[in-house]
Motif scaffolding. Structure first.
Motif, PDB file in Angstrom:
ATOM      1  N   ILE A  58      -6.217  -2.570   3.916  1.00 13.08           N
ATOM      2  CA  ILE A  58      -6.169  -1.222   3.352  1.00 13.08           C
ATOM      3  C   ILE A  58      -5.991  -1.321   1.840  1.00 13.08           C
ATOM      4  O   ILE A  58      -5.320  -2.221   1.341  1.00 13.08           O
ATOM      5  CB  ILE A  58      -5.018  -0.413   3.999  1.00 13.08           C
ATOM      6  CG1 ILE A  58      -5.012   1.029   3.520  1.00 13.08           C
ATOM      7  CG2 ILE A  58      -3.691  -1.077   3.798  1.00 13.08           C
ATOM      8  CD1 ILE A  58      -4.043   1.912   4.282  1.00 13.08           C
ATOM      9  N   SER A  59      -6.589  -0.404   1.115  1.00 12.95           N
ATOM     10  CA  SER A  59      -6.451  -0.350  -0.334  1.00 12.95           C
ATOM     11  C   SER A  59      -5.012   0.002  -0.689  1.00 12.95           C
ATOM     12  O   SER A  59      -4.408   0.878  -0.079  1.00 12.95           O
ATOM     13  CB  SER A  59      -7.407   0.706  -0.888  1.00 12.95           C
ATOM     14  OG  SER A  59      -7.192   0.885  -2.256  1.00 12.95           O
ATOM     15  N   ILE A  60      -4.479  -0.686  -1.681  1.00 16.21           N
ATOM     16  CA  ILE A  60      -3.084  -0.483  -2.087  1.00 16.21           C
ATOM     17  C   ILE A  60      -2.819   0.969  -2.502  1.00 16.21           C
ATOM     18  O   ILE A  60      -1.714   1.468  -2.343  1.00 16.21           O
ATOM     19  CB  ILE A  60      -2.692  -1.468  -3.210  1.00 16.21           C
ATOM     20  CG1 ILE A  60      -1.195  -1.456  -3.468  1.00 16.21           C
ATOM     21  CG2 ILE A  60      -3.432  -1.181  -4.492  1.00 16.21           C
ATOM     22  CD1 ILE A  60      -0.430  -2.409  -2.652  1.00 16.21           C
ATOM     23  N   GLU A  61      -3.840   1.659  -2.989  1.00 15.90           N
ATOM     24  CA  GLU A  61      -3.664   3.045  -3.408  1.00 15.90           C
ATOM     25  C   GLU A  61      -3.347   3.982  -2.247  1.00 15.90           C
ATOM     26  O   GLU A  61      -2.963   5.108  -2.447  1.00 15.90           O
ATOM     27  CB  GLU A  61      -4.915   3.564  -4.143  1.00 15.90           C
ATOM     28  CG  GLU A  61      -5.108   2.964  -5.512  1.00 15.90           C
ATOM     29  CD  GLU A  61      -5.922   1.681  -5.485  1.00 15.90           C
ATOM     30  OE1 GLU A  61      -6.392   1.272  -4.400  1.00 15.90           O
ATOM     31  OE2 GLU A  61      -6.087   1.077  -6.561  1.00 15.90           O
ATOM     32  N   LYS A  62      -3.544   3.521  -1.021  1.00 15.99           N
ATOM     33  CA  LYS A  62      -3.250   4.347   0.152  1.00 15.99           C
ATOM     34  C   LYS A  62      -1.773   4.288   0.538  1.00 15.99           C
ATOM     35  O   LYS A  62      -1.339   4.987   1.443  1.00 15.99           O
ATOM     36  CB  LYS A  62      -4.086   3.889   1.353  1.00 15.99           C
ATOM     37  CG  LYS A  62      -5.568   3.934   1.104  1.00 15.99           C
ATOM     38  CD  LYS A  62      -6.064   5.352   1.125  1.00 15.99           C
ATOM     39  CE  LYS A  62      -7.539   5.399   0.870  1.00 15.99           C
ATOM     40  NZ  LYS A  62      -7.900   5.993  -0.379  1.00 15.99           N
ATOM     41  N   TYR A  66       3.053   3.574  -4.397  1.00 16.15           N
ATOM     42  CA  TYR A  66       2.285   2.673  -5.255  1.00 16.15           C
ATOM     43  C   TYR A  66       2.234   3.259  -6.663  1.00 16.15           C
ATOM     44  O   TYR A  66       2.066   4.455  -6.839  1.00 16.15           O
ATOM     45  CB  TYR A  66       0.869   2.489  -4.701  1.00 16.15           C
ATOM     46  CG  TYR A  66      -0.043   1.741  -5.628  1.00 16.15           C
ATOM     47  CD1 TYR A  66       0.126   0.376  -5.839  1.00 16.15           C
ATOM     48  CD2 TYR A  66      -1.059   2.384  -6.315  1.00 16.15           C
ATOM     49  CE1 TYR A  66      -0.711  -0.313  -6.700  1.00 16.15           C
ATOM     50  CE2 TYR A  66      -1.892   1.704  -7.173  1.00 16.15           C
ATOM     51  CZ  TYR A  66      -1.714   0.352  -7.366  1.00 16.15           C
ATOM     52  OH  TYR A  66      -2.523  -0.330  -8.227  1.00 16.15           O
ATOM     53  N   ARG A  68       0.842   2.861 -10.825  1.00 12.99           N
ATOM     54  CA  ARG A  68      -0.075   2.276 -11.809  1.00 12.99           C
ATOM     55  C   ARG A  68       0.239   2.896 -13.157  1.00 12.99           C
ATOM     56  O   ARG A  68       0.677   4.039 -13.233  1.00 12.99           O
ATOM     57  CB  ARG A  68      -1.528   2.615 -11.488  1.00 12.99           C
ATOM     58  CG  ARG A  68      -2.079   1.917 -10.308  1.00 12.99           C
ATOM     59  CD  ARG A  68      -3.530   2.231 -10.195  1.00 12.99           C
ATOM     60  NE  ARG A  68      -4.261   1.234 -10.969  1.00 12.99           N
ATOM     61  CZ  ARG A  68      -5.480   0.844 -10.680  1.00 12.99           C
ATOM     62  NH1 ARG A  68      -6.116   1.370  -9.683  1.00 12.99           N
ATOM     63  NH2 ARG A  68      -6.080  -0.053 -11.414  1.00 12.99           N
ATOM     64  N   TYR A 137     -11.695  -3.158   7.564  1.00 12.49           N
ATOM     65  CA  TYR A 137     -11.371  -2.595   6.262  1.00 12.49           C
ATOM     66  C   TYR A 137     -11.301  -1.088   6.418  1.00 12.49           C
ATOM     67  O   TYR A 137     -12.249  -0.465   6.881  1.00 12.49           O
ATOM     68  CB  TYR A 137     -12.438  -2.943   5.224  1.00 12.49           C
ATOM     69  CG  TYR A 137     -12.511  -4.411   4.930  1.00 12.49           C
ATOM     70  CD1 TYR A 137     -11.591  -5.011   4.086  1.00 12.49           C
ATOM     71  CD2 TYR A 137     -13.496  -5.206   5.509  1.00 12.49           C
ATOM     72  CE1 TYR A 137     -11.654  -6.373   3.822  1.00 12.49           C
ATOM     73  CE2 TYR A 137     -13.561  -6.559   5.250  1.00 12.49           C
ATOM     74  CZ  TYR A 137     -12.638  -7.142   4.405  1.00 12.49           C
ATOM     75  OH  TYR A 137     -12.708  -8.468   4.160  1.00 12.49           O
ATOM     76  N   ILE A 139     -11.721   1.998   4.626  1.00 10.73           N
ATOM     77  CA  ILE A 139     -12.380   2.340   3.372  1.00 10.73           C
ATOM     78  C   ILE A 139     -11.717   3.567   2.720  1.00 10.73           C
ATOM     79  O   ILE A 139     -11.344   3.522   1.559  1.00 10.73           O
ATOM     80  CB  ILE A 139     -13.891   2.607   3.586  1.00 10.73           C
ATOM     81  CG1 ILE A 139     -14.555   1.410   4.269  1.00 10.73           C
ATOM     82  CG2 ILE A 139     -14.577   2.954   2.282  1.00 10.73           C
ATOM     83  CD1 ILE A 139     -14.468   0.101   3.528  1.00 10.73           C
ATOM     84  N   ASP A 140     -11.591   4.644   3.466  1.00 13.24           N
ATOM     85  CA  ASP A 140     -10.991   5.852   2.894  1.00 13.24           C
ATOM     86  C   ASP A 140     -10.832   6.897   3.986  1.00 13.24           C
ATOM     87  O   ASP A 140     -11.348   6.759   5.077  1.00 13.24           O
ATOM     88  CB  ASP A 140     -11.883   6.417   1.784  1.00 13.24           C
ATOM     89  CG  ASP A 140     -11.080   7.121   0.691  1.00 13.24           C
ATOM     90  OD1 ASP A 140      -9.910   7.489   0.927  1.00 13.24           O
ATOM     91  OD2 ASP A 140     -11.629   7.290  -0.406  1.00 13.24           O
TER      92      ASP A 140
END
Length: 145
Positions: A58-62, A66, A68, A137, A139-140
């Motif tokens: 999973i994307s870290i932004e999920k 998190y 940045r 993966y 994705i979104d």
């Protein structure tokens, strides 16, 4: 009979070699439903199979929390500000309290963005499996229009 047996064995061996070369059918992109939210993420695919978190990339932004850093620079094309509190008079101009501001200009900003939401139970997500379906993966999150 010996030649006939050798012929059948050869054909059998050839068939096994051809079969071994068969590429498995790739599942391709699929949708699923989040049935457990991160960090214990689980996704139920369309076919009913449940993918557990240790098999999901999973994307870290999920992930909630998190962070940045960011830097912005640009032009303000318009702004308006209504003062809703009483203004103290400016010492040099005691009769001129600021009531409204408007104008144009430029800006620069730096800071930190912190994600405050994540995937929720019931969200529809797009999943993409690896070739051998060892991992998926995520994705979104997706929606139907």
């Amino acid at each position: 009979m010996k030649k006939e047996q050798e012929y059948h064995n050869s054909i059998n061996t050839l068939a096994k070699l051809i079969k071994a070369r068969d590429n498995p059918k790739w599942l391709g992109a699929v949708t699923g439903e989040v049935i457990k939210a991160p960090p214990q993420l689980e996704v139920k695919l369309q076919n009913g199979i449940v993918i557990k978190n240790h098999k999901i990339m999973i994307s870290i932004e999920k992930i909630i929390g998190y962070q940045r850093t960011y830097s912005l620079e640009g032009n303000i094309t318009e702004y308006a500000f209504d003062n809703t509190t009483n203004s103290e008079p400016v010492p040099q101009h005691p009769s001129h309290p600021i009531k409204k501001l408007a104008g144009k200009g430029s800006y620069k900003a730096e800071g930190t963005i912190k994600w405050t939401d994540t995937l929720k139970v019931g969200d529809t997500v797009l999943m993409l499996p690896t070739n051998k379906e060892e991992y998926f993966y995520l994705i979104d999150r997706v929606v139907r229009l």
